[in-house]
Every structure is written in C-alpha cells, then in structure tokens.
Scaffold this active site. Structure first.
Site, short mmCIF file in Angstrom:
data_model
loop_
_atom_site.label_atom_id
_atom_site.label_comp_id
_atom_site.label_asym_id
_atom_site.label_seq_id
_atom_site.Cartn_x
_atom_site.Cartn_y
_atom_site.Cartn_z
CG ASP A 264 -1.73 -1.30 1.29
OD1 ASP A 264 -2.31 -1.70 0.27
OD2 ASP A 264 -1.71 -1.95 2.35
CE LYS B 169 2.96 -2.76 -4.81
NZ LYS B 169 2.66 -2.67 -3.37
CB ALA C 26 -2.59 -6.56 -5.38
N GLY C 27 -4.25 -4.30 -4.01
CA GLY C 27 -5.20 -3.24 -4.25
C GLY C 27 -4.47 -2.01 -4.74
CG HIS C 28 -2.44 -1.59 -7.94
ND1 HIS C 28 -1.38 -1.52 -7.10
CD2 HIS C 28 -2.20 -2.61 -8.79
CE1 HIS C 28 -0.53 -2.48 -7.41
NE2 HIS C 28 -1.00 -3.16 -8.43
CB THR D 280 -6.85 -10.55 1.23
OG1 THR D 280 -6.31 -11.58 0.40
CG2 THR D 280 -5.79 -9.50 1.47
CB THR E 79 -9.80 -6.31 3.19
OG1 THR E 79 -8.79 -5.46 3.74
CG2 THR E 79 -9.18 -7.50 2.52
NE ARG F 195 -7.61 -6.84 6.16
CZ ARG F 195 -6.70 -7.81 6.14
NH1 ARG F 195 -6.51 -8.55 7.20
NH2 ARG F 195 -5.98 -8.04 5.07
CG LEU G 1 6.66 14.88 2.17
CD1 LEU G 1 7.49 14.08 3.18
CD2 LEU G 1 7.58 15.74 1.31
CB VAL H 218 2.80 16.54 -2.58
CG1 VAL H 218 4.25 16.65 -2.14
CG2 VAL H 218 2.62 17.03 -4.02
P1 IMP Z 1 -2.80 -13.05 1.62
O1 IMP Z 1 -1.92 -12.42 0.58
O2 IMP Z 1 -4.27 -12.83 1.37
O3 IMP Z 1 -2.48 -14.49 1.86
O4 IMP Z 1 -2.49 -12.29 3.01
C1 IMP Z 1 -1.25 -12.45 3.68
C2 IMP Z 1 -0.80 -11.13 4.30
O5 IMP Z 1 -0.44 -10.21 3.29
C3 IMP Z 1 -1.88 -10.43 5.14
O6 IMP Z 1 -1.24 -9.78 6.23
C4 IMP Z 1 -2.45 -9.41 4.18
O7 IMP Z 1 -3.05 -8.34 4.86
C5 IMP Z 1 -1.19 -8.99 3.44
N1 IMP Z 1 -1.46 -8.46 2.10
C6 IMP Z 1 -1.80 -9.15 1.00
N2 IMP Z 1 -1.93 -8.33 -0.06
C7 IMP Z 1 -1.66 -7.09 0.38
C8 IMP Z 1 -1.59 -5.82 -0.27
O8 IMP Z 1 -1.79 -5.64 -1.48
N3 IMP Z 1 -1.26 -4.76 0.53
C9 IMP Z 1 -0.97 -4.92 1.85
N4 IMP Z 1 -1.01 -6.08 2.47
C10 IMP Z 1 -1.34 -7.17 1.76
#
Ligand code: IMP
Length: 427
Positions: free
Chosen positions: A13, A16, A39-41, A128, A300, A302, A331, A413
């Site tokens: 996070d 990227k 992943a989350g972009h 996730t 997620t 969260r 920043l 920024v």
């Molecule tokens: P998984 O990739 O779903 O198996 O999760 C394993 C760990 O990686 C957990 O702590 C997730 O919160 C973390 N995680 C997975 N993908 C990301 C992401 O894109 N950004 C930040 N944390 C991630």
C-alpha cells in the site's frame, strides 16, 4: 531499452499503482508477476478513481500492453468483473494478455483460506481471504490448476479430482464443512474459457521478444518486500515472492535483463493484517496518520496499522531488491507535526541493531531508536517542484534518502497524477 522492476519497500500500500500509472505512459508492457486479487491499487486520473485488485495498473494507459504473467494466481470471476467494470467506464481492455502457465484460484481454495484463518484463531495471518495462500500451496505441491488446463476438459477434470481427494477430507473431517463436488468446480472454471482463450499466450516468449525488439517492460510487484514469503516477516507474509527476484521467476525475464529496480516507499509506514511492526503507533499520532492518509485497505476495507518511517526497513529493501531508485509517496500526510520521529535503528534487549535482526523473535521485540526531524505546517498538495516545498520538508526528504541506501527519484504530495515532484528522471 530496459526492463524495469517496480516493487513495494514496506508492507504494501505504498502507492505502487500511482507510480506504475505514472510510468505507464512511457512503457510498452506492464507486467503483474506475483500475487492475485489480494493486491489493491488505487489510481486517480482527473476526477476518476479506479480501484484495481487483479489487473495490472497499466490497463489504464492507452498504448500499453497489460500482462498477467505466470507468477500470478488468478480468480477468473474477479478478472472478468474488473474487465467488465472498466469497459463500462470506457476503458479499453482488449490488449490484456494472460499467461498459460498462471495458476487459477479454484473455489475450494477460497473456502480453505477462510476456514483455515478461523481455525488458527489467535495465530491467524490476517489474510485477505481470497484463496491466495492455498492456491500457491497447490502450485508448490504440484496439484494446482493452470490456465492452460482449462483448454482440455479431461485434464482439468483429472486435476480437480486429484486436488479434491485430499481437500474434501480436510474440509469435511477437520473443518466440518460440506464437500465440494468436482462437477461444480469444473463447471465454474469452464464458464470462463471462451472469454479467456483469446487473451492467453506464452507471456515469457512475448516479453523476451518485446525486449529483443527494444520495447520497455515494467514489472509491477504486488504486495511488498516485508510480505515476501522468503524475505518478509514470515509467517505474517503473503505466499509469493514480492521482491525483485520474484519479477524474474514470475515473468520468465532473466536477471541480466533487468536494468532498474524502483522501490515505492511511503513517508511513514503502514501494515494490514497481523505480524510485527516496530514503529507502530497505538496513540493519537497513529489515528491521525490513518485519517490524514486515508489508510484503509483497497481490497478489504480494513483500517491499516500506522507508524513512523523506518530507515532500517528501507535499507533492508535496498539490499534485498537491489533498489536503484526510491519513489517516496504521501509526504503531504505528514503536514502539521512539530517533530517527526524517524526510526534509524532498533534496540532489542538493550542491544542496538542497525540492520534487520536475524530472528523473528528479535524483530518482534525490536523497539525503535528515533531521530526527531523538524516538521512543517504548510500544505504540500499544491507543490509541483522540490523547491516549492518548505525547507523542513526538503530536509526530511534528504535525511531519509541519506539513511535509506538509494537515491529518491520522486516525491508524492497527493493522489493526482500531477502531484508528483520529480527529483531525477526515472527513465
Ligand atoms: P494473503 O496475501 O491474502 O495471503 O495475506 C497475507 C498477508 O499479506 C496479510 O497480512 C495481508 O493483509 C497482506 N497483504 C496481502 N496483499 C496485500 C496488499 O496488497 N497490501 C498490503 N497487504 C497485503
């Protein structure tokens, strides 16, 4: 012309998506080489915000070929949902290519991810819940299902049958869940095959030929250095190699063709899920970072755990990835603090560590040694050059750079494309 790797330096996070999007205009291929829809972009273009989970951010750059390479695990339902969502907003996704060797996330692995986490209780990873870990485990156990298997129903059925033989025992006898039928899994996967077929190719060959022809290839890492299964804070990691080495195995591009390794790093630190985090703040400062930085998960939702910049981690990321350039992000979030602590080393049971401790136990017990840098009160979001920044913000950047082991090439920024200050050209 080069192959560039872009990875996260911390726990993900870092921004990227924005960095890839920024480069996307000048590269020919953007390749996702690890992870899946964990992943989350978030990419902001003008007034439009795009949240992508599985597709490479390059999908938003016209003229750029987005590639889902062999190292990725694909949830086909999510893939087509994202494609349809983007098409509905007028984004052309027709250039997308998918590796025949990538593994697919079958429904039973989503179920297993969730029930395993519940079963682990206080030892949970905080995944996730998208089936990522179980799918990579299947790949290593050689019982995975690959994209190419969908083109031969007989093979697909045999593979699913093989996988379910053991998994159903576990689901029923250990987790007290219903068994999954082979038919339901095969039917679900085959429902995507007609739409998938035209996108699938030998992406390793495609990328090798592209580099031979002088094209620029950007390899975009999912997650980040400290979530790497080998180099991260194991077991609180994801199940793939998110460091620069993973870019090679996950794409079929060899190490000697990589020209640059760009690491994205936030001006402070965040983490989602469980696991050690030395500079984490459980106080008002942490809340303020979360609120100012909108630190909630793209995938997620969260709330992210927040803390100060950790130069030990930055140096570790430089060493493990061979970082040639850092892209510093967010920043502007630090505006308004009188003094900004920066972690320069750890202390573990009275012993100082300037580098990452060797054992997880020590890392769990690490307390940060802080240096306190002068803050600033000015809003940074309208700054467009380094010189526009208040002196203390300039000093903050240069001090971090000196501690982190590689030059800083740009500073973010704000979320917009125009809110990036270039310190030296990346390409
Ligand atoms: P998984 O990739 O779903 O198996 O999760 C394993 C760990 O990686 C957990 O702590 C997730 O919160 C973390 N995680 C997975 N993908 C990301 C992401 O894109 N950004 C930040 N944390 C991630």
């Amino acid at each position: 012309m080069p192959a560039l790797v872009l990875i996260g330096a911390q726990w993900g996070d870092e921004g990227k998506g924005k960095a890839t999007d920024q480069l996307g205009g000048s590269v020919d291929y953007v390749v996702k080489f690890n992870g899946g829809n964990n992943a989350g972009h978030t990419v902001v273009i003008g007034d439009d915000t795009y949240a992508l989970h599985l597709l490479p951010s390059g999908i938003l750059s016209p003229g750029c070929v987005p590639v889902i390479a062999n190292g990725v695990v694909i949830d086909l339902g999510v893939l087509f949902q994202e494609i349809e969502g983007l098409e509905a907003r007028g984004v052309d996704t027709s250039k997308l290519v998918v590796s025949a060797d990538a593994h697919v996330i079958a429904s039973y692995n989503r179920v297993l991810d969730k029930v395993t986490e519940r079963f682990l209780g206080s030892r949970k990873i905080g995944t996730t819940g998208r089936g990522i870990g179980p799918t990579y485990a299947d790949k290593m156990n050689r019982v995975g299902v690959r994209v190419q298997d969908l083109f031969d129903e007989k093979i697909l059925r045999a593979k699913v049958e093989g996988a379910l033989e053991l998994k159903n025992q576990v689901l029923v006898k250990v987790y007290n869940r219903k068994a999954v039928t082979v038919d339901s899994v095969v039917e679900d996967l085959l429902s995507y095959v007609d739409r998938l077929r035209p996108m699938v190719c030998d992406t390793g060959l495609l990328l090798g030929q592209a580099l031979d022809a002088g094209k620029t290839v950007l390899l975009e890492g999912g997650q980040a250095t400290l979530l790497d299964v080998d180099h991260g804070t194991y077991p609180f990691v994801t199940s793939s190699n998110a460091t620069s080495g993973g870019a090679c195995t996950g794409s079929g591009i060899p190490p000697n063709r990589i020209d640059k390794v760009i690491a994205v790093i936030k001006a402070y630190t965040t983490r989602v899920g469980e696991g050690p985090f030395p500079t984490e703040l459980d106080d008002g400062d942490g809340e303020r970072l979360r609120a100012n930085g909108h630190e909630y998960g793209t995938t997620t939702g969260r709330p992210r755990r927040c803390g100060w910049y950790d130069a030990v981690i930055a140096r570790y990321a430089t060493r493990v990835n061979g970082v040639t350039d850092f892209v510093l992000t967010k920043l502007d979030v630090l505006t308004g603090w009188d003094k900004i602590p920066v972690c320069v080393a750890y202390e573990v049971d009275g012993v100082r560590f300037d580098e990452m401790p060797m054992t997880q136990t020590d890392f769990h017990h690490a307390t940060p040694v802080y240096e306190y840098l002068d803050g600033w009160t000015e809003d940074l979001t309208t700054c467009r050059t380094f010189e526009d920044l208040p002196k203390n913000a300039q000093l903050y950047i240069r001090t971090l750079e000196a501690m982190s082991g590689a030059p800083f090439s740009s500073v973010g920024v704000g979320p917009g494309r125009e809110q990036t200050l270039e310190l030296r050209p990346l390409l």
